[in-house]
Design a protein around this motif. Structure first.
Motif, short mmCIF file in Angstrom:
data_model
loop_
_atom_site.label_atom_id
_atom_site.label_comp_id
_atom_site.label_asym_id
_atom_site.label_seq_id
_atom_site.Cartn_x
_atom_site.Cartn_y
_atom_site.Cartn_z
N ASN A 167 0.83 -1.20 0.00
CA ASN A 167 0.00 0.00 0.00
C ASN A 167 0.86 1.26 0.00
N GLY A 168 2.04 1.16 0.62
CA GLY A 168 2.95 2.30 0.60
C GLY A 168 3.54 2.53 -0.78
N GLU A 169 3.83 1.42 -1.48
CA GLU A 169 4.42 1.52 -2.82
C GLU A 169 3.38 1.89 -3.87
N PHE A 170 2.16 1.34 -3.69
CA PHE A 170 1.07 1.61 -4.64
C PHE A 170 -0.17 2.05 -3.84
N PRO A 171 -0.25 3.31 -3.45
CA PRO A 171 -1.36 3.78 -2.62
C PRO A 171 -2.73 3.46 -3.24
N GLY A 172 -3.61 2.88 -2.42
CA GLY A 172 -4.96 2.56 -2.88
C GLY A 172 -5.08 1.24 -3.61
N ILE A 173 -4.00 0.47 -3.66
CA ILE A 173 -4.03 -0.78 -4.43
C ILE A 173 -5.06 -1.76 -3.88
N TRP A 174 -5.22 -1.77 -2.56
CA TRP A 174 -6.14 -2.76 -1.98
C TRP A 174 -7.59 -2.37 -2.18
N TRP A 175 -7.87 -1.07 -2.26
CA TRP A 175 -9.24 -0.66 -2.58
C TRP A 175 -9.57 -0.99 -4.04
N PHE A 176 -8.56 -0.90 -4.88
CA PHE A 176 -8.77 -1.32 -6.27
C PHE A 176 -9.03 -2.83 -6.31
N GLY A 177 -8.26 -3.59 -5.52
CA GLY A 177 -8.49 -5.04 -5.44
C GLY A 177 -9.87 -5.37 -4.90
N ALA A 178 -10.33 -4.57 -3.92
CA ALA A 178 -11.67 -4.79 -3.38
C ALA A 178 -12.74 -4.55 -4.44
N ALA A 179 -12.50 -3.54 -5.28
CA ALA A 179 -13.45 -3.27 -6.37
C ALA A 179 -13.52 -4.46 -7.33
N LEU A 180 -12.37 -5.06 -7.63
CA LEU A 180 -12.37 -6.26 -8.46
C LEU A 180 -13.11 -7.40 -7.77
N GLY A 181 -12.94 -7.49 -6.44
CA GLY A 181 -13.65 -8.52 -5.68
C GLY A 181 -15.16 -8.33 -5.74
N LEU A 182 -15.61 -7.08 -5.68
CA LEU A 182 -17.04 -6.80 -5.77
C LEU A 182 -17.59 -7.16 -7.16
N ILE A 183 -16.77 -6.97 -8.19
CA ILE A 183 -17.19 -7.37 -9.54
C ILE A 183 -17.39 -8.88 -9.59
N GLU A 184 -16.49 -9.63 -8.95
CA GLU A 184 -16.64 -11.08 -8.94
C GLU A 184 -17.88 -11.50 -8.14
N ILE A 185 -18.18 -10.78 -7.09
CA ILE A 185 -19.40 -11.08 -6.33
C ILE A 185 -20.62 -10.85 -7.22
#
Length: 354
Positions: free
Chosen positions: A232-250
């Motif tokens: 998250n320090g190297e790529f700020p917001g990366i996990w929220w982007f991953g969560a968005a992908l997770g919501l698409i899969e849901i």
């Protein structure tokens, strides 16, 4: 004007319903054009999409090791030969000898497998997800070429199915013969086994979604806290982007669940203007078929990387959920097939069925 519109819709429907008559020609045209691309690349033309120096990320591809000098002539030969084979299969009227039928079918299935499961990789599935998030930077010619090959793969699958039905005296549209159909394809049987494979296809992507959503809330599920914070320090917001992908899969899981629910056959009340109308089977079958192939090929790439030691043994959450994707793709494909068997009804061409 109203009658003209109805006539156009009727004509379009008629053409789609007669797909066995033209699908082979479509596969022949695709193969010819791709074969000519192979000739162009063989002669030194630009745009060869595989391997180092051509593919921006060759490490993802099963063909990342190839060179234009050797691979382009193979592409040219396979494409041009494919055009001839497709025409032979399309023009066949049950007169081919058994050995020739077997040879043509084997070549066709081999080409379909190469185009659907060997050429593409994880980036096709990622591209679809990223497009939903309006992120187009990932898409390049190598990925577009993979989608082009997927189109060719589906054309070859349908061409081969039509050919095998034709030479075995079955209805080219539904596959039924005068002897009837296998018991497992009956609507009642398909409803039983289809329920289980559909539920598998619903729950497998949840594993990926749960991990990505957990990481967005700083919950180190199957990874270390240090890994979460450093990424998250190297790529700020990366996990929220991953969560968005997770919501698409849901969301995809919800749509998959519709394959065994009433609202997957009749539009629910909240679909304004469509409520109470039957869902056209193709509206579910086509996207589900495409997604089953995309998830299967992505899962095969993940397993290839896992077996080659591309993933670090720690932080298994970064790759372990993806190792379930081949099962997800197969289950989704089977669920789609069950949905088709339940909904195909009486064939308009041979008159068989309920």
């Amino acid at each position: 004007m109203h009658s003209t519109a109805q006539h156009q819709i009727s004509t379009r429907s008629l053409r789609l319903s007669h797909w066995p008559q033209w699908i082979g020609y479509a596969a022949a045209v695709w193969s010819l054009l791709y074969g000519l691309l192979g000739v162009f690349w063989t002669l030194g033309g630009e745009g060869f999409p595989f391997g180092h120096g051509h593919d921006p990320n060759p490490e993802y591809s099963a063909l990342g090791f190839v060179h234009a000098e050797t691979a382009a002539p193979v592409i040219a030969a396979m494409g041009l030969l494919g055009a001839v084979v497709s025409l032979m299969m399309t023009l066949a009227r049950r007169r081919h000898a058994g050995s020739l039928r077997l040879t043509l079918s084997a070549f066709a299935w081999l080409l379909a497998i190469l185009l659907l499961l060997v050429v593409p990789d994880y980036r096709t599935l990622a591209s679809v997800a990223y497009v939903f998030l309006l992120k187009f930077s990932i898409i390049n010619w190598s990925i577009l070429n993979q989608f082009l090959c997927i189109i060719g793969g589906f054309l070859w699958v349908l061409t081969t199915i039509a050919y095998q039905r034709r030479v075995h005296f079955a209805c080219e549209n539904c596959g039924r013969t005068e002897k009837g159909v296998a018991g497992w394809t009956e609507p009642a049987a398909a409803a039983r086994w289809g329920r289980w494979v559909t539920l598998i296809a619903v729950f497998i992507p949840m594993v990926y979604s749960i991990t990505r959503i957990a990481w967005a809330f700083d919950i180190p599920l199957l990874v270390s806290s240090e890994f979460l914070h450093s990424m998250n320090g190297e790529f700020p917001g990366i996990w929220w982007f991953g969560a968005a992908l997770g919501l698409i899969e849901i969301g995809g899981s919800v749509l998959t669940y519709g394959l065994i629910r009433h609202w997957g056959e009749v539009f629910p009340c909240w679909t304004l203007g469509l409520s109470g109308k039957k869902v056209p089977p193709a509206l579910a079958i086509i996207p589900a078929s495409i997604m089953s192939v995309l998830t299967l090929e992505a899962g095969l790439m993940m397993w290839r990387g896992f077996l080659l030691g591309a993933f670090a043994p720690g932080n298994i959450g970064t790759f372990a959920p993806s190792l379930l994707w081949p099962l997800w793709g197969l289950a989704l494909g089977a669920a789609t097939l069950a949905y088709y068997y339940r909904r195909r009804g009486r064939c308009k061409h041979c008159g068989q069925g309920e």
